[in-house]
Design a protein around this motif. Structure first.
Motif, PDB file in Angstrom:
ATOM      1  N   ALA A  23       0.902  -1.179  -0.072  1.00  0.00           N
ATOM      2  CA  ALA A  23      -0.243   0.093   0.052  1.00  0.00           C
ATOM      3  C   ALA A  23       0.848   1.130  -0.093  1.00  0.00           C
ATOM      4  O   ALA A  23       1.878   1.439   0.744  1.00  0.00           O
ATOM      5  CB  ALA A  23      -0.832   0.064   1.236  1.00  0.00           C
ATOM      6  N   SER A  24       0.582   2.083  -0.955  1.00  0.00           N
ATOM      7  CA  SER A  24       1.181   3.364  -0.769  1.00  0.00           C
ATOM      8  C   SER A  24       0.519   4.448  -0.080  1.00  0.00           C
ATOM      9  O   SER A  24      -0.212   5.190  -0.591  1.00  0.00           O
ATOM     10  CB  SER A  24       1.416   3.884  -2.280  1.00  0.00           C
ATOM     11  N   VAL A  25       0.643   4.115   1.437  1.00  0.00           N
ATOM     12  CA  VAL A  25      -0.092   5.115   2.155  1.00  0.00           C
ATOM     13  C   VAL A  25       0.967   5.521   3.339  1.00  0.00           C
ATOM     14  O   VAL A  25       1.749   4.458   3.683  1.00  0.00           O
ATOM     15  CB  VAL A  25      -1.394   4.775   2.568  1.00  0.00           C
ATOM     16  N   ARG A  26       0.744   6.279   4.189  1.00  0.00           N
ATOM     17  CA  ARG A  26       1.437   6.704   5.367  1.00  0.00           C
ATOM     18  C   ARG A  26       1.642   5.423   6.133  1.00  0.00           C
ATOM     19  O   ARG A  26       2.649   4.911   6.570  1.00  0.00           O
ATOM     20  CB  ARG A  26       1.122   7.792   6.043  1.00  0.00           C
ATOM     21  N   SER A  27       0.346   5.057   6.329  1.00  0.00           N
ATOM     22  CA  SER A  27       0.299   3.716   7.195  1.00  0.00           C
ATOM     23  C   SER A  27      -1.031   3.074   6.977  1.00  0.00           C
ATOM     24  O   SER A  27      -2.039   3.535   6.581  1.00  0.00           O
ATOM     25  CB  SER A  27       0.309   4.022   8.593  1.00  0.00           C
ATOM     26  N   ILE A  28      -0.979   1.657   6.759  1.00  0.00           N
ATOM     27  CA  ILE A  28      -2.167   1.031   6.535  1.00  0.00           C
ATOM     28  C   ILE A  28      -2.724   0.628   7.553  1.00  0.00           C
ATOM     29  O   ILE A  28      -3.875  -0.218   7.734  1.00  0.00           O
ATOM     30  CB  ILE A  28      -1.960  -0.286   5.545  1.00  0.00           C
ATOM     31  N   SER A  29      -2.201   1.013   8.877  1.00  0.00           N
ATOM     32  CA  SER A  29      -2.559   0.376   9.971  1.00  0.00           C
ATOM     33  C   SER A  29      -3.977   0.847  10.411  1.00  0.00           C
ATOM     34  O   SER A  29      -4.574   0.020  11.303  1.00  0.00           O
ATOM     35  CB  SER A  29      -1.643   0.738  11.452  1.00  0.00           C
ATOM     36  N   SER A  30      -4.627   1.695   9.707  1.00  0.00           N
ATOM     37  CA  SER A  30      -5.944   1.860   9.895  1.00  0.00           C
ATOM     38  C   SER A  30      -6.946   1.459   8.897  1.00  0.00           C
ATOM     39  O   SER A  30      -8.130   1.745   9.001  1.00  0.00           O
ATOM     40  CB  SER A  30      -6.127   3.774  10.186  1.00  0.00           C
ATOM     41  N   TYR A  31      -6.637   0.603   8.238  1.00  0.00           N
ATOM     42  CA  TYR A  31      -7.270   0.089   7.088  1.00  0.00           C
ATOM     43  C   TYR A  31      -7.532  -1.531   7.274  1.00  0.00           C
ATOM     44  O   TYR A  31      -6.696  -2.209   7.601  1.00  0.00           O
ATOM     45  CB  TYR A  31      -6.675   0.249   5.652  1.00  0.00           C
ATOM     46  N   GLY A  32      -8.751  -1.762   7.111  1.00  0.00           N
ATOM     47  CA  GLY A  32      -9.201  -3.197   6.948  1.00  0.00           C
ATOM     48  C   GLY A  32      -8.664  -3.640   5.674  1.00  0.00           C
ATOM     49  O   GLY A  32      -8.883  -2.852   4.575  1.00  0.00           O
ATOM     50  N   MET A  33      -8.196  -4.821   5.386  1.00  0.00           N
ATOM     51  CA  MET A  33      -7.907  -5.328   4.144  1.00  0.00           C
ATOM     52  C   MET A  33      -8.540  -6.578   3.701  1.00  0.00           C
ATOM     53  O   MET A  33      -8.831  -7.472   4.559  1.00  0.00           O
ATOM     54  CB  MET A  33      -6.344  -5.484   4.096  1.00  0.00           C
ATOM     55  N   GLY A  34      -8.666  -6.887   2.311  1.00  0.00           N
ATOM     56  CA  GLY A  34      -9.441  -8.118   1.862  1.00  0.00           C
ATOM     57  C   GLY A  34      -8.514  -8.455   0.654  1.00  0.00           C
ATOM     58  O   GLY A  34      -7.978  -7.582   0.029  1.00  0.00           O
ATOM     59  N   TRP A  35      -9.043  -9.786   0.352  1.00  0.00           N
ATOM     60  CA  TRP A  35      -8.551 -10.139  -0.739  1.00  0.00           C
ATOM     61  C   TRP A  35      -9.626 -10.825  -1.591  1.00  0.00           C
ATOM     62  O   TRP A  35     -10.668 -11.579  -0.979  1.00  0.00           O
ATOM     63  CB  TRP A  35      -7.471 -11.416  -0.571  1.00  0.00           C
ATOM     64  N   PHE A  36      -9.728 -10.725  -2.711  1.00  0.00           N
ATOM     65  CA  PHE A  36     -10.805 -11.201  -3.650  1.00  0.00           C
ATOM     66  C   PHE A  36     -10.282 -11.692  -5.000  1.00  0.00           C
ATOM     67  O   PHE A  36      -8.830 -11.658  -5.107  1.00  0.00           O
ATOM     68  CB  PHE A  36     -11.758  -9.909  -4.258  1.00  0.00           C
ATOM     69  N   ARG A  37     -11.077 -12.283  -5.786  1.00  0.00           N
ATOM     70  CA  ARG A  37     -10.526 -12.919  -6.877  1.00  0.00           C
ATOM     71  C   ARG A  37     -11.483 -13.156  -7.872  1.00  0.00           C
ATOM     72  O   ARG A  37     -12.907 -13.187  -7.440  1.00  0.00           O
ATOM     73  CB  ARG A  37      -9.955 -14.357  -6.626  1.00  0.00           C
ATOM     74  N   GLN A  38     -11.115 -13.380  -9.241  1.00  0.00           N
ATOM     75  CA  GLN A  38     -12.184 -13.165 -10.341  1.00  0.00           C
ATOM     76  C   GLN A  38     -11.722 -14.234 -11.378  1.00  0.00           C
ATOM     77  O   GLN A  38     -10.662 -13.830 -12.184  1.00  0.00           O
ATOM     78  CB  GLN A  38     -12.533 -11.849 -10.963  1.00  0.00           C
ATOM     79  N   ALA A  39     -12.492 -15.364 -11.602  1.00  0.00           N
ATOM     80  CA  ALA A  39     -12.180 -16.049 -12.760  1.00  0.00           C
ATOM     81  C   ALA A  39     -12.769 -15.585 -13.879  1.00  0.00           C
ATOM     82  O   ALA A  39     -13.879 -15.000 -13.775  1.00  0.00           O
ATOM     83  CB  ALA A  39     -12.598 -17.552 -12.317  1.00  0.00           C
TER      84      ALA A  39
END
Length: 126
Positions: A23-39
């Motif tokens: 992530a290009s942000v000062r800190s991702i510590s305040s963000y929730g993160m997810g992974w998705f996929r698309q076939a």
């Protein structure tokens, strides 16, 4: 927030891959993160999520026990360790972020994440 996913590739069934999302942000510590996929020809689907402090982890049933999501806030990076890969795991994998993520809530819809990376291709051959 700009996200850059990497680590995809062409592999045989049964092996492992680790995806990274920087992530290009000062800190991702305040963000929730997810992974998705698309076939190909399918809708984008939820894979895993993690809250800002490493808790609040949810997995899709199809990957539970094989995939592990983790994060390193000091490196502004989220990971998806994928073990025992199957041909049906073939897809473009995307990481996503949202500014708040309740650890007790499952955010399984792509519409719940406003920030997205460009995706990395994972192809699993049988």
């Amino acid at each position: 927030v700009q996200l850059q996913a990497s680590g995809g590739g062409l592999v045989q069934a049964g092996v492992s891959l680790r995806l990274s999302c920087a992530a290009s942000v000062r800190s991702i510590s305040s963000y929730g993160m997810g992974w998705f996929r698309q076939a190909p020809g399918k809708a984008r689907e939820f894979v895993a999520q993690i809250s800002w402090n490493g808790g609040g982890i949810f997995y899709a049933d199809s990957v539970k026990g094989r995939f592990t999501i983790s994060r390193d806030n000091a490196k502004n990076t989220v990971y998806l360790q994928m073990n025992s890969l199957k041909p049906e795991d073939t897809a473009v994998y995307y990481c996503a972020a949202r500014a708040s993520l309740n650890s007790n809530t499952w955010y399984s819809s792509p519409q719940q994440y406003p920030y997205w990376g460009q995706g990395t291709q994972v192809t699993v051959s049988s």
